[in-house]
Design a protein around this motif. Structure first.
Motif, PDB file in Angstrom:
ATOM      1  N   ILE A 237       0.845  -1.202   0.000  1.00  0.00           N
ATOM      2  CA  ILE A 237       0.000   0.000   0.000  1.00  0.00           C
ATOM      3  C   ILE A 237       0.879   1.250   0.000  1.00  0.00           C
ATOM      4  N   LEU A 238       1.919   1.237   0.818  1.00  0.00           N
ATOM      5  CA  LEU A 238       2.825   2.387   0.896  1.00  0.00           C
ATOM      6  C   LEU A 238       3.511   2.635  -0.439  1.00  0.00           C
ATOM      7  N   TYR A 239       4.032   1.561  -1.038  1.00  0.00           N
ATOM      8  CA  TYR A 239       4.728   1.712  -2.318  1.00  0.00           C
ATOM      9  C   TYR A 239       3.812   2.299  -3.387  1.00  0.00           C
ATOM     10  N   LEU A 240       2.614   1.757  -3.521  1.00  0.00           N
ATOM     11  CA  LEU A 240       1.675   2.233  -4.540  1.00  0.00           C
ATOM     12  C   LEU A 240       1.249   3.682  -4.274  1.00  0.00           C
ATOM     13  N   THR A 241       1.062   4.015  -3.005  1.00  0.00           N
ATOM     14  CA  THR A 241       0.677   5.379  -2.639  1.00  0.00           C
ATOM     15  C   THR A 241       1.777   6.360  -3.014  1.00  0.00           C
ATOM     16  N   MET A 242       3.013   6.027  -2.682  1.00  0.00           N
ATOM     17  CA  MET A 242       4.145   6.909  -3.008  1.00  0.00           C
ATOM     18  C   MET A 242       4.341   6.996  -4.514  1.00  0.00           C
ATOM     19  N   SER A 243       4.184   5.863  -5.186  1.00  0.00           N
ATOM     20  CA  SER A 243       4.366   5.835  -6.638  1.00  0.00           C
ATOM     21  C   SER A 243       3.380   6.767  -7.339  1.00  0.00           C
ATOM     22  N   LEU A 244       2.134   6.768  -6.866  1.00  0.00           N
ATOM     23  CA  LEU A 244       1.106   7.618  -7.474  1.00  0.00           C
ATOM     24  C   LEU A 244       1.340   9.103  -7.176  1.00  0.00           C
ATOM     25  N   HIS A 245       2.000   9.391  -6.072  1.00  0.00           N
ATOM     26  CA  HIS A 245       2.351  10.774  -5.760  1.00  0.00           C
ATOM     27  C   HIS A 245       3.491  11.257  -6.649  1.00  0.00           C
ATOM     28  N   VAL A 246       4.459  10.390  -6.866  1.00  0.00           N
ATOM     29  CA  VAL A 246       5.631  10.761  -7.669  1.00  0.00           C
ATOM     30  C   VAL A 246       5.318  10.716  -9.162  1.00  0.00           C
ATOM     31  N   PHE A 247       4.588   9.683  -9.561  1.00  0.00           N
ATOM     32  CA  PHE A 247       4.212   9.523 -10.968  1.00  0.00           C
ATOM     33  C   PHE A 247       2.685   9.443 -11.053  1.00  0.00           C
ATOM     34  N   PRO A 248       1.982  10.596 -11.094  1.00  0.00           N
ATOM     35  CA  PRO A 248       0.516  10.629 -11.068  1.00  0.00           C
ATOM     36  C   PRO A 248      -0.122   9.773 -12.156  1.00  0.00           C
ATOM     37  N   ALA A 249      -1.259   9.190 -11.812  1.00  0.00           N
ATOM     38  CA  ALA A 249      -2.001   8.347 -12.765  1.00  0.00           C
ATOM     39  C   ALA A 249      -2.483   9.187 -13.942  1.00  0.00           C
ATOM     40  N   LEU A 250      -2.439   8.602 -15.128  1.00  0.00           N
ATOM     41  CA  LEU A 250      -2.885   9.298 -16.336  1.00  0.00           C
ATOM     42  C   LEU A 250      -4.374   9.097 -16.592  1.00  0.00           C
ATOM     43  N   GLY A 251      -4.965   8.183 -15.836  1.00  0.00           N
ATOM     44  CA  GLY A 251      -6.395   7.915 -16.012  1.00  0.00           C
ATOM     45  C   GLY A 251      -6.892   6.945 -14.965  1.00  0.00           C
ATOM     46  N   ASP A 252      -8.198   6.697 -14.938  1.00  0.00           N
ATOM     47  CA  ASP A 252      -8.786   5.808 -13.940  1.00  0.00           C
ATOM     48  C   ASP A 252      -8.379   4.345 -14.113  1.00  0.00           C
ATOM     49  N   LYS A 253      -7.860   4.020 -15.288  1.00  0.00           N
ATOM     50  CA  LYS A 253      -7.505   2.637 -15.564  1.00  0.00           C
ATOM     51  C   LYS A 253      -6.058   2.312 -15.205  1.00  0.00           C
ATOM     52  N   ASP A 254      -5.407   3.232 -14.516  1.00  0.00           N
ATOM     53  CA  ASP A 254      -4.029   2.988 -14.086  1.00  0.00           C
ATOM     54  C   ASP A 254      -3.998   1.730 -13.204  1.00  0.00           C
ATOM     55  N   GLU A 255      -3.148   0.790 -13.554  1.00  0.00           N
ATOM     56  CA  GLU A 255      -3.069  -0.490 -12.856  1.00  0.00           C
ATOM     57  C   GLU A 255      -2.757  -0.317 -11.370  1.00  0.00           C
ATOM     58  N   ARG A 256      -1.965   0.707 -11.038  1.00  0.00           N
ATOM     59  CA  ARG A 256      -1.610   0.937  -9.642  1.00  0.00           C
ATOM     60  C   ARG A 256      -2.827   1.297  -8.804  1.00  0.00           C
ATOM     61  N   MET A 257      -3.725   2.071  -9.376  1.00  0.00           N
ATOM     62  CA  MET A 257      -4.937   2.466  -8.653  1.00  0.00           C
ATOM     63  C   MET A 257      -5.832   1.259  -8.392  1.00  0.00           C
ATOM     64  N   THR A 258      -5.903   0.372  -9.367  1.00  0.00           N
ATOM     65  CA  THR A 258      -6.706  -0.842  -9.211  1.00  0.00           C
ATOM     66  C   THR A 258      -6.148  -1.712  -8.092  1.00  0.00           C
ATOM     67  N   LYS A 259      -4.820  -1.890  -8.091  1.00  0.00           N
ATOM     68  CA  LYS A 259      -4.174  -2.705  -7.055  1.00  0.00           C
ATOM     69  C   LYS A 259      -4.355  -2.086  -5.677  1.00  0.00           C
ATOM     70  N   LEU A 260      -4.252  -0.767  -5.621  1.00  0.00           N
ATOM     71  CA  LEU A 260      -4.390  -0.070  -4.341  1.00  0.00           C
ATOM     72  C   LEU A 260      -5.799  -0.237  -3.784  1.00  0.00           C
ATOM     73  N   LYS A 261      -6.784  -0.154  -4.629  1.00  0.00           N
ATOM     74  CA  LYS A 261      -8.179  -0.325  -4.196  1.00  0.00           C
ATOM     75  C   LYS A 261      -8.398  -1.744  -3.669  1.00  0.00           C
ATOM     76  N   GLU A 262      -7.814  -2.711  -4.333  1.00  0.00           N
ATOM     77  CA  GLU A 262      -7.958  -4.111  -3.914  1.00  0.00           C
ATOM     78  C   GLU A 262      -7.313  -4.342  -2.546  1.00  0.00           C
ATOM     79  N   LEU A 263      -6.162  -3.722  -2.333  1.00  0.00           N
ATOM     80  CA  LEU A 263      -5.455  -3.888  -1.078  1.00  0.00           C
ATOM     81  C   LEU A 263      -6.187  -3.232   0.087  1.00  0.00           C
ATOM     82  N   ARG A 264      -6.924  -2.194  -0.189  1.00  0.00           N
ATOM     83  CA  ARG A 264      -7.615  -1.447   0.861  1.00  0.00           C
ATOM     84  C   ARG A 264      -8.968  -2.039   1.225  1.00  0.00           C
ATOM     85  N   LEU A 265      -9.425  -3.029   0.450  1.00  0.00           N
ATOM     86  CA  LEU A 265     -10.724  -3.654   0.737  1.00  0.00           C
ATOM     87  C   LEU A 265     -10.672  -4.461   2.035  1.00  0.00           C
TER      88      LEU A 265
END
Length: 265
Positions: A237-265
């Motif tokens: 969760i930490l890695y994906l959160t930091m990654s999205l801060h450093v390299f912002p998602a280009l859209g809702d289909k960013d794989e990192r956002m999907t993984k982060l949502k799954e981890l937070r469930l």
């Protein structure tokens, strides 16, 4: 060196001799020793690589770890628990020597199995890579530039310490109170470092190299242990959160956002 020599000379070695015993007795001793022996510490195994006169990724990783732990200005100063080190019951360095060495070797060799084979290869043989995995420290090692590995680790984590000091600083006595003081926090930061090096192909390092990246994660509340538990899940969760801060998602289909949502469930 004289002090280290005296420590070696003062080591007591226990030797047991069995004379004129039956073959059956020898077989029993052999069986008992091999059946009940205690597993050798991974820290000890990695320390023994330092005795080799040959160059290996493990020996380089050990030397880098020892240097980072010993330098007073290093972000890892006395932060690595060395095998054979003198620690009282209240001292608890957050990183083990084995963790540090293994993480560095993983950025030189393609896999744990390959790292065993790389021990018997010359440095120049590692200039050629069979797989496609991004290994930022491989070429430094292959070109005999171990100091570049040390510099990269030093300046990156020093920047983390400078800009996230309230989370990073740790006295080594109490239990870690946030994820950056733990092993999984170190691993998440190292994963982010790999992404930074991959995207920007940085080959020289100084105190300014990583500032722009670390500044982007300053707004994260690393003290939130519910959001960032000190576990494998928390690391991801930490890695994906930091990654999205450093390299912002280009859209809702960013794989990192999907993984982060799954981890937070």
């Amino acid at each position: 060196l004289e002090s280290k020599l005296q420590k070696i000379l003062n080591i007591e070695v226990a030797i047991s001799c069995f004379i004129d015993k039956s073959l059956e007795y020898y077989a029993m001793i052999f069986s008992t020793i091999n059946r009940t022996q205690k597993r050798v510490s991974r820290d000890l195994v990695y320390s023994l690589f330092g005795l080799s006169s040959e160059d290996t990724p493990y020996k380089t990783a050990l030397e880098v770890s020892l240097a980072l732990n010993a330098h007073p200005k290093s972000p890892f100063y006395h932060r690595i628990k060395l095998y054979g080190g003198e620690y009282n019951s209240h001292m608890s360095p957050p990183l083990s020597q084995a963790t540090m060495i293994k993480s560095i070797v993983a950025l030189i060799s393609e896999s744990l199995r390959e790292s065993e084979n790389d021990k018997f290869r010359s440095r120049k043989e590692l200039k050629v890579q069979k797989g496609t995995k991004f290994l930022p420290f491989r070429q430094f090692y292959a070109h005999n530039e171990d100091s570049m590995i040390s510099d990269c680790m030093f300046y990156y984590f020093n920047t983390v310490r400078d800009y996230l000091s309230e989370y990073w600083e740790y006295d080594g006595l109490s239990k870690p109170n946030n994820i950056l003081q733990s092993t999984v926090g170190y691993e998440a930061l190292l994963n982010l470092l790999v992404d930074i090096l991959k995207c920007n192909q940085i080959i020289t390092f100084n105190s300014d190299t990583f500032v722009s990246y670390i500044q982007k994660i300053q707004s994260i509340d690393f003290s939130d242990t519910e959001k960032f538990p000190m576990s494998t899940k928390g690391r991801n969760i930490l890695y994906l959160t930091m990654s999205l801060h450093v390299f912002p998602a280009l859209g809702d289909k960013d794989e990192r956002m999907t993984k982060l949502k799954e981890l937070r469930l």
